[in-house]
Scaffold this active site. Structure first.
Site, PDB file in Angstrom:
ATOM      1  N   GLU A  69       0.819  -1.266   0.155  1.00  0.00           N
ATOM      2  CA  GLU A  69      -0.025  -0.141  -0.192  1.00  0.00           C
ATOM      3  C   GLU A  69       0.919   1.272  -0.081  1.00  0.00           C
ATOM      4  O   GLU A  69       1.620   1.617   1.079  1.00  0.00           O
ATOM      5  CB  GLU A  69      -0.714  -0.160   1.293  1.00  0.00           C
ATOM      6  CG  GLU A  69      -1.854   1.052   1.440  1.00  0.00           C
ATOM      7  CD  GLU A  69      -3.043   0.897   0.846  1.00  0.00           C
ATOM      8  OE1 GLU A  69      -3.699  -0.040   1.020  1.00  0.00           O
ATOM      9  OE2 GLU A  69      -3.589   1.864   0.079  1.00  0.00           O
ATOM     10  N   LYS A 241      -6.710   1.362  12.776  1.00  0.00           N
ATOM     11  CA  LYS A 241      -6.287   0.580  11.730  1.00  0.00           C
ATOM     12  C   LYS A 241      -5.470   1.534  11.037  1.00  0.00           C
ATOM     13  O   LYS A 241      -4.230   0.869  10.598  1.00  0.00           O
ATOM     14  CB  LYS A 241      -7.525   0.372  10.857  1.00  0.00           C
ATOM     15  CG  LYS A 241      -7.251  -0.447   9.542  1.00  0.00           C
ATOM     16  CD  LYS A 241      -6.731   0.218   8.374  1.00  0.00           C
ATOM     17  CE  LYS A 241      -6.606  -0.854   7.226  1.00  0.00           C
ATOM     18  NZ  LYS A 241      -5.911  -0.235   6.118  1.00  0.00           N
ATOM     19  N   ASP A 257       6.007 -11.112  14.311  1.00  0.00           N
ATOM     20  CA  ASP A 257       4.793 -11.786  14.247  1.00  0.00           C
ATOM     21  C   ASP A 257       3.440 -10.782  14.328  1.00  0.00           C
ATOM     22  O   ASP A 257       3.241 -10.233  15.361  1.00  0.00           O
ATOM     23  CB  ASP A 257       4.700 -12.662  15.227  1.00  0.00           C
ATOM     24  CG  ASP A 257       3.197 -13.642  15.290  1.00  0.00           C
ATOM     25  OD1 ASP A 257       2.333 -13.228  14.641  1.00  0.00           O
ATOM     26  OD2 ASP A 257       3.352 -14.416  16.273  1.00  0.00           O
ATOM     27  N   HIS A 355      -4.679   9.259  -1.466  1.00  0.00           N
ATOM     28  CA  HIS A 355      -4.572   7.882  -1.530  1.00  0.00           C
ATOM     29  C   HIS A 355      -4.830   7.366  -3.041  1.00  0.00           C
ATOM     30  O   HIS A 355      -4.126   6.603  -3.358  1.00  0.00           O
ATOM     31  CB  HIS A 355      -5.804   7.392  -0.749  1.00  0.00           C
ATOM     32  CG  HIS A 355      -5.838   5.973  -0.517  1.00  0.00           C
ATOM     33  ND1 HIS A 355      -5.062   5.108   0.235  1.00  0.00           N
ATOM     34  CD2 HIS A 355      -6.848   5.065  -1.030  1.00  0.00           C
ATOM     35  CE1 HIS A 355      -5.594   4.031   0.223  1.00  0.00           C
ATOM     36  NE2 HIS A 355      -6.407   3.885  -0.803  1.00  0.00           N
TER      37      HIS A 355
HETATM   38  C1  MEV Z   1      -6.706   3.778   5.953  1.00  0.00           C
HETATM   39  O1  MEV Z   1      -5.699   2.770   5.711  1.00  0.00           O
HETATM   40  C2  MEV Z   1      -6.643   4.262   7.052  1.00  0.00           C
HETATM   41  C3  MEV Z   1      -7.289   5.617   7.498  1.00  0.00           C
HETATM   42  O2  MEV Z   1      -8.722   5.020   7.505  1.00  0.00           O
HETATM   43  C4  MEV Z   1      -7.003   5.760   9.062  1.00  0.00           C
HETATM   44  C5  MEV Z   1      -7.926   6.849   9.936  1.00  0.00           C
HETATM   45  O3  MEV Z   1      -9.183   6.955   9.245  1.00  0.00           O
HETATM   46  O4  MEV Z   1      -7.450   7.339  10.760  1.00  0.00           O
HETATM   47  C6  MEV Z   1      -7.062   6.727   6.878  1.00  0.00           C
END
Ligand code: MEV
Length: 403
Positions: A69, A241, A257, A355
């Site tokens: 990514e 995430k 891991d 992105h």
């Molecule tokens: C995308 O991989 C991660 C985000 O969604 C994290 C966030 O919203 O803080 C951009």
């Protein structure tokens, strides 16, 4: 012969005989892969991207990140460069060890106090048995115990030295459980295995001038977003995430891991009783204060780390003498850098602008086109700021028509 008993070439030949088209893979590579895993038929490779300047506790690092990514590497670089402009990250760590559990079933006449008296001797015997770990600076540190009805729960803290230590800790626990099972008041050993319960905690802090994040309004937005993540799990989990995007990429690059860290971080995010964001951002005295703590039971040796030349190359990039504590401090800093970059994007342009621009490369890579055509498609996508698969196809057709 069973499938797992076949050499990898034969396993691949079997798949090919069933109509699967497998790309060529030389036998030296296959042999290496076969030493690392089970039922091996191939290899998965990932690009390694770099964070070019992360300053942690005054030390500058080049950080390898293994991920498919592009925006994850770009985000980490963006966050890290803002940290560096502000003096870098300050990280502290508690690395007493990782936990193991032994659960025994006791008889009615079981006396906890008598049983507990045996622990110092048990620690001594175990550390003598695993003297090579002690020699490397580790060993069993502590046993705590509690009873629930007839079940006796032992929590064992083991310092795994520079390794993550899963295999070593499991061997230690099984050894200890054997010794404990001979107590007359113990009926059975139920299990003895390490616990992925959060341990080896690293805490990062940064203080950023509001100018370095684009001004006071942006800083206020970031603080507000952070507050929402602390109370709303719907936002908290997405915030986390973004942190794990960076964390996992460094873990992959360093042969650690990811699953054990993910499991521990999930629990860590709920440690106050409700799932919430792992990071926090506050605006105080015109400075944006960011914090993140993570359980990072990492190693720089052990497991497959020493056996993998790709991973060893990444340690050269990071600095071959890096300790597991320093690695954890780099990882938690990268987690916060990815988090800041995500919050900045969300608070300003939105996530998709940057992105999709980066994702365009992945889209172009899926086209059935030669390298020149792919480059031309990418230029047109950037020129029109149109980063969809459909646009890529359309540009390719136009390029071919124009020839
Ligand atoms: C995308 O991989 C991660 C985000 O969604 C994290 C966030 O919203 O803080 C951009």
């Amino acid at each position: 012969m069973k499938f797992y008993e076949l050499p990898p070439e034969k396993r691949r030949a079997l798949l090919a005989s069933q109509g699967l088209e497998l790309a060529d893979l030389d036998s030296a590579t296959l042999a290496k892969m076969d030493q690392l895993s089970e039922n091996v038929v191939g290899r998965l490779s990932l690009p390694v991207g770099l964070v070019t300047n992360l300053v942690v506790n005054g030390q500058s690092y080049l950080v390898p990140m293994a991920t498919e990514e592009p925006s994850v590497v770009a985000a980490a670089n963006h966050g890290a460069s803002i940290f560096t402009q502000n003096g870098g990250t300050k990280v502290t760590s508690e690395r007493q060890g990782i936990y193991g559990q032994i659960v025994l079933q006791a008889a009615d006449d079981f006396e906890l106090a008598d049983f507990e008296q045996s622990f110092p001797k048990l620690i001594e015997i175990t550390n003598r048995e695993f003297s090579s770990l002690v020699h490397h600076g580790g060993g069993v540190r502590q046993i705590t115990v509690r009873c629930e009805h007839e079940l006796v729960y032992l929590q064992v803290l083991v310092d795994p030295a520079q390794a993550m230590g899963a295999n070593k800790v499991n061997s230690i626990l099984e050894f200890m459980a054997e010794k404990l099972a001979i107590f007359p008041e113990i009926k059975t050993k139920l299990f003895a295995i390490l616990s992925n319960y959060p341990s080896q905690i690293s805490r990062v802090k940064v203080q950023l001038s509001v100018q370095s994040v684009g001004g006071k309004t942006v800083a206020q937005q970031i603080a507000l977003l952070s507050q929402i993540g602390e109370t709303d799990p719907m936002r908290g989990v997405t915030n986390n995430k973004g942190i794990m995007n960076g964390v996992d990429a460094v873990l992959q690059a360093t042969g650690n891991d990811t699953r054990s860290v993910e499991a521990a971080c999930g629990l860590w995010a709920s440690r106050h009783g409700q799932y919430c964001s792992l990071s926090s951002w506050r605006l105080e005295d015109d400075m944006l204060h960011g914090e993140l703590s993570l359980p990072l039971a990492l190693g720089t040796v052990g497991g497959s780390i020493n056996a993998r030349s790709d991973v060893q190359e990444n340690y050269q990039i990071l600095g071959s003498s890096i300790t597991s504590q320093q690695l954890a401090e780099v990882v938690v800093s990268i987690g916060l850098a990815n988090n800041l970059a995500a919050l900045l994007a969300i608070a300003t342009t939105g996530i998709q602008a940057g992105h999709m621009k980066l994702q365009a490369r992945n889209i172009v890579a899926t086209l059935s086109a030669n390298d020149t055509e792919k480059q031309q498609v990418l230029s047109l996508m950037k020129q029109d700021q149109n980063y969809t698969q459909a646009a890529a196809q359309k540009y390719l057709i136009e390029i071919r028509k124009a020839k």
